[in-house]
Design an enzyme around this catalytic site. Structure first.
Site, PDB file in Angstrom:
ATOM      1  N   HIS A   1      42.033 -29.335   2.481  1.00  0.00           N
ATOM      2  CA  HIS A   1      42.164 -28.390   3.591  1.00  0.00           C
ATOM      3  C   HIS A   1      41.080 -27.310   3.459  1.00  0.00           C
ATOM      4  O   HIS A   1      41.275 -26.326   2.737  1.00  0.00           O
ATOM      5  CB  HIS A   1      43.541 -27.733   3.572  1.00  0.00           C
ATOM      6  CG  HIS A   1      44.646 -28.643   3.967  1.00  0.00           C
ATOM      7  ND1 HIS A   1      45.044 -28.804   5.270  1.00  0.00           N
ATOM      8  CD2 HIS A   1      45.440 -29.462   3.227  1.00  0.00           C
ATOM      9  CE1 HIS A   1      46.044 -29.666   5.325  1.00  0.00           C
ATOM     10  NE2 HIS A   1      46.302 -30.084   4.098  1.00  0.00           N
TER      11      HIS A   1
ATOM     12  N   GLU B   1      40.363 -24.984   5.473  1.00  0.00           N
ATOM     13  CA  GLU B   1      40.880 -23.711   5.970  1.00  0.00           C
ATOM     14  C   GLU B   1      41.739 -22.990   4.935  1.00  0.00           C
ATOM     15  O   GLU B   1      42.039 -21.798   5.091  1.00  0.00           O
ATOM     16  CB  GLU B   1      41.681 -23.935   7.263  1.00  0.00           C
ATOM     17  CG  GLU B   1      43.077 -24.499   7.096  1.00  0.00           C
ATOM     18  CD  GLU B   1      43.143 -26.000   6.851  1.00  0.00           C
ATOM     19  OE1 GLU B   1      44.265 -26.539   6.800  1.00  0.00           O
ATOM     20  OE2 GLU B   1      42.067 -26.633   6.711  1.00  0.00           O
TER      21      GLU B   1
ATOM     22  N   CYS C   1      42.501 -33.793   6.229  1.00  0.00           N
ATOM     23  CA  CYS C   1      43.758 -34.278   5.665  1.00  0.00           C
ATOM     24  C   CYS C   1      44.221 -35.541   6.412  1.00  0.00           C
ATOM     25  O   CYS C   1      43.520 -36.536   6.422  1.00  0.00           O
ATOM     26  CB  CYS C   1      44.815 -33.173   5.660  1.00  0.00           C
ATOM     27  SG  CYS C   1      46.252 -33.558   4.613  1.00  0.00           S
TER      28      CYS C   1
END
Length: 223
Positions: free
Chosen positions: A203, A205, A93
C-alpha cells in the site's frame, strides 16, 4: 465522489481512483492529492469517468471474489480493462491481483490483463530464517527488492520498506514483467510492470515518504 478543488466531474484530464465499493479509499485519494501538484484527483464508480481519465489508480482491499463481483455489478469491468490497456495505470494490493487471470482465493477468474495466477501463502510451511513460524496474512513493513529499473522506482532506494497486508500474491506467467520482489517465508513477486501498467502488492498510501514518492512518480509517468 471525492474530488480536489480543481476536479472535473466527468474525469477529463483527471487522475481517477476506481471505486467499486470495497474499502475506504480516502487515504489513497489524500495521498494522491498531496503529490498531484494541483492536478484533478477523483474517486469514482462511474465507468464513463474512468474512461475519460488521463490516468487510473486501481486500489483494493477485501476478498477477491467480493471485489470481482462488485466490479461486475457496477459495470466497471470493461472500463478498467480498457484503461489498463491504454493509459497510465497503477494497481494497488488486490488491484494488482485482479489484473491476473485467476485467483486461488475463491477459485475465481480475474480480469486477465496480465498472464498468470494469484496464489495463497502456504501458511503451514511459513517460517523465517531462524525457523520461527510466520503468520498469514503477511502484515506490516517489508523490503521490496527492485528486480529491474522502472520510472516508478525513481528516488526510491533498492530494499526500501513498504507496508503490506495480504494472504495472496501474484505469480506471473512471464518473469519479464517482474520489477519487485519481497521475502516472507518465500520470495514472492511484489511488483509488476507491463507497458503502461505498474502494479504493486503493498500500500503506497500507507508507506510514508517512499509511498508518496512512488505516487508522485506515477503522476509524472509517461509510458
Amino acid at each position: 465522489m471525492l474530488a480536489d478543488n480543481t476536479a472535473k466531474d466527468d474525469g477529463q484530464g483527471a487522475i481517477v481512483v476506481v471505486d467499486y465499493g470495497m474499502g475506504n479509499l480516502r487515504s489513497v485519494w489524500q495521498a494522491l492529492v498531496h503529490v498531484a501538484d494541483g492536478r484533478a484527483v477523483l474517486v469514482s464508480a462511474d465507468p464513463a469517468v474512468v474512461s475519460n481519465a488521463e490516468r487510473v489508480v486501481f486500489p483494493g482491499q477485501g476478498a477477491m471474489p467480493d471485489c470481482m463481483r462488485e466490479i461486475e455489478a457496477r459495470g466497471l469491468r470493461s472500463a478498467v480493462i480498457e484503461a489498463a490497456r491504454n493509459k497510465p495505470f497503477l494497481g494497488i494490493c488486490i488491484g494488482q491481483q485482479m489484473l491476473f487471470e485467476h485467483s486461488e482465493e475463491g477459485d475465481v477468474p480475474g480480469l486477465g490483463v496480465i498472464a498468470g495466477k494469484v496464489r495463497r501463502f502456504p501458511a503451514e510451511h511459513m517460517v523465517d530464517a531462524a525457523g520461527n513460524r510466520l503468520k498469514v496474512p503477511h502484515m506490516g513493513w517489508n523490503q521490496v527488492r527492485q528486480v529491474r529499473g522502472h520510472p516508478l522506482w525513481k528516488g526510491i532506494a533498492n530494499g526500501t520498506r513498504f507496508y503490506f497486508v495480504h494472504s495472496y500474491f501474484v505469480a506471473p506467467a512471464d518473469d519479464a514483467c517482474v520489477v519487485g520482489s519481497t521475502d516472507y517465508g518465500l520470495p514472492f513477486t511484489s511488483a509488476v510492470a507491463q507497458d503502461n501498467i505498474f502494479a504493486i502488492q503493498c500500500h503506497p498510501e500507507k508507506s510514508a515518504l517512499a509511498g508518496l514518492a512512488m505516487l508522485a512518480n506515477f503522476v509524472a509517468w509517461k509510458p
